[in-house]
Motif scaffolding. Structure first.
Motif: not given
Length: 81
Positions: A12-14, A48-52
């Protein structure tokens, strides 16, 4: 959509988990497992790009300043990492 990883951990990407080593490792291992049995490649979306960028850096991929991550491998497909 995959809710659990290969070892049964929650995917779960939080915001709270975006830098959690256990989560990033489970996500990476799950993507690797799926890629091995998915013919023709995969398209993965990040929130988001940040998560990537965080995932790519954790998994040992290219530096975030070297976008895009894909390149043509001569076989007509884009190869990533």
């Amino acid at each position: 959509v995959v809710g659990k990883g290969v070892s049964g951990k929650l995917l779960k990407s939080t915001y709270d988990r975006r830098n959690d080593i256990e989560y990033l490792t489970e996500l990476g291992n799950t993507i690797i497992s799926l890629a091995r049995v998915t013919p023709g490649g995969m398209l993965i979306f990040f929130p988001s790009y940040g998560v990537m960028d965080t995932c790519v850096e954790r998994w040992g991929g290219p530096a975030s300043s070297r976008r895009p991550y894909g390149n043509s491998g001569g076989n007509g497909q884009n190869n990533f990492f």
